[in-house]
Design a protein around this motif. Structure first.
Motif, PDB file in Angstrom:
ATOM      1  N   CYS A  56       0.821  -1.219   0.000  1.00 33.65           N
ATOM      2  CA  CYS A  56       0.000   0.000   0.000  1.00 33.65           C
ATOM      3  C   CYS A  56       0.853   1.267   0.000  1.00 33.65           C
ATOM      4  N   GLY A  57       2.088   1.156   0.473  1.00 27.83           N
ATOM      5  CA  GLY A  57       3.003   2.307   0.463  1.00 27.83           C
ATOM      6  C   GLY A  57       2.902   3.208   1.679  1.00 27.83           C
ATOM      7  N   LEU A  58       1.962   2.921   2.588  1.00 29.73           N
ATOM      8  CA  LEU A  58       1.767   3.796   3.749  1.00 29.73           C
ATOM      9  C   LEU A  58       2.949   3.796   4.708  1.00 29.73           C
ATOM     10  N   CYS A  59       3.734   2.740   4.685  1.00 32.00           N
ATOM     11  CA  CYS A  59       4.861   2.654   5.621  1.00 32.00           C
ATOM     12  C   CYS A  59       6.108   3.365   5.100  1.00 32.00           C
ATOM     13  N   GLN A  60       6.066   3.880   3.892  1.00 29.64           N
ATOM     14  CA  GLN A  60       7.258   4.491   3.284  1.00 29.64           C
ATOM     15  C   GLN A  60       7.957   5.521   4.197  1.00 29.64           C
ATOM     16  N   PRO A  61       7.223   6.478   4.814  1.00 26.28           N
ATOM     17  CA  PRO A  61       7.926   7.450   5.666  1.00 26.28           C
ATOM     18  C   PRO A  61       8.663   6.785   6.833  1.00 26.28           C
ATOM     19  N   PHE A  62       8.080   5.725   7.377  1.00 27.76           N
ATOM     20  CA  PHE A  62       8.720   5.031   8.507  1.00 27.76           C
ATOM     21  C   PHE A  62       9.978   4.310   8.036  1.00 27.76           C
ATOM     22  N   VAL A  63       9.879   3.692   6.861  1.00 28.49           N
ATOM     23  CA  VAL A  63      11.038   2.991   6.294  1.00 28.49           C
ATOM     24  C   VAL A  63      12.152   4.008   6.039  1.00 28.49           C
ATOM     25  N   GLU A  64      11.794   5.160   5.491  1.00 35.91           N
ATOM     26  CA  GLU A  64      12.795   6.198   5.206  1.00 35.91           C
ATOM     27  C   GLU A  64      13.457   6.691   6.501  1.00 35.91           C
ATOM     28  N   ASP A  65      12.662   6.842   7.559  1.00 38.81           N
ATOM     29  CA  ASP A  65      13.215   7.281   8.848  1.00 38.81           C
ATOM     30  C   ASP A  65      14.214   6.268   9.384  1.00 38.81           C
ATOM     31  N   ILE A  66      13.885   4.991   9.242  1.00 27.64           N
ATOM     32  CA  ILE A  66      14.785   3.937   9.739  1.00 27.64           C
ATOM     33  C   ILE A  66      16.092   3.953   8.941  1.00 27.64           C
ATOM     34  N   ILE A  67      15.995   4.137   7.636  1.00 19.02           N
ATOM     35  CA  ILE A  67      17.198   4.196   6.788  1.00 19.02           C
ATOM     36  C   ILE A  67      18.073   5.373   7.230  1.00 19.02           C
ATOM     37  N   THR A  68      17.454   6.528   7.403  1.00 15.10           N
ATOM     38  CA  THR A  68      18.195   7.726   7.839  1.00 15.10           C
ATOM     39  C   THR A  68      18.873   7.473   9.179  1.00 15.10           C
ATOM     40  N   ASP A  69      18.116   6.877  10.094  1.00 16.01           N
ATOM     41  CA  ASP A  69      18.656   6.606  11.431  1.00 16.01           C
ATOM     42  C   ASP A  69      19.835   5.631  11.360  1.00 16.01           C
ATOM     43  N   GLU A  70      19.677   4.584  10.575  1.00 16.11           N
ATOM     44  CA  GLU A  70      20.734   3.572  10.471  1.00 16.11           C
ATOM     45  C   GLU A  70      21.994   4.167   9.825  1.00 16.11           C
ATOM     46  N   LEU A  71      21.794   5.002   8.812  1.00 15.55           N
ATOM     47  CA  LEU A  71      22.932   5.634   8.157  1.00 15.55           C
ATOM     48  C   LEU A  71      23.638   6.622   9.096  1.00 15.55           C
ATOM     49  N   SER A  72      22.862   7.310   9.955  1.00 12.24           N
ATOM     50  CA  SER A  72      23.484   8.260  10.883  1.00 12.24           C
ATOM     51  C   SER A  72      24.289   7.506  11.943  1.00 12.24           C
ATOM     52  N   LYS A  73      23.848   6.321  12.288  1.00 10.51           N
ATOM     53  CA  LYS A  73      24.600   5.482  13.247  1.00 10.51           C
ATOM     54  C   LYS A  73      25.956   5.130  12.661  1.00 10.51           C
ATOM     55  N   LYS A  74      25.936   4.785  11.373  1.00 11.61           N
ATOM     56  CA  LYS A  74      27.156   4.389  10.677  1.00 11.61           C
ATOM     57  C   LYS A  74      28.168   5.526  10.645  1.00 11.61           C
ATOM     58  N   ALA A  75      27.640   6.756  10.452  1.00 10.79           N
ATOM     59  CA  ALA A  75      28.507   7.921  10.303  1.00 10.79           C
ATOM     60  C   ALA A  75      29.220   8.269  11.609  1.00 10.79           C
ATOM     61  N   LYS A  76      28.642   7.826  12.738  1.00 10.86           N
ATOM     62  CA  LYS A  76      29.238   8.187  14.045  1.00 10.86           C
ATOM     63  C   LYS A  76      30.518   7.412  14.324  1.00 10.86           C
TER      64      LYS A  76
END
Ligand code: FES
Length: 76
Positions: A56-76
């Protein structure tokens, strides 16, 4: 409550318990984070790797937030 409604409710409760972000494709937060760690840095790549947000695509914003969060963890 009819059988279908109670089935959906049970599935939703189970999904929350299991950390499922994408209910349509039953994709958990853990799976999304792992896909990012495996090198899928963009939403489209994570979507292809996990099938998250391909219903349905409704979870897209949540998936994007998780990706951003995971990538920011990596950068630390
Ligand atoms: S909840 Fe993820 S595509 Fe519908």
């Amino acid at each position: 409550m009819d059988k279908r409604t109670s089935y959906i409710e049970i599935k939703q409760e189970q999904a929350i318990k299991d950390g499922v972000i994408c209910v349509c494709k039953q994709v958990s937060e853990r799976k999304i984070r792992k896909a990012v760690r495996d090198g899928n840095k963009k939403f489209i790549a994570v979507k292809q790797a996990t099938e998250a947000a391909s219903g349905c695509g409704l979870c897209q914003p949540f998936v994007e937030d998780i990706i951003t969060d995971e990538l920011s963890k990596k950068a630390k």
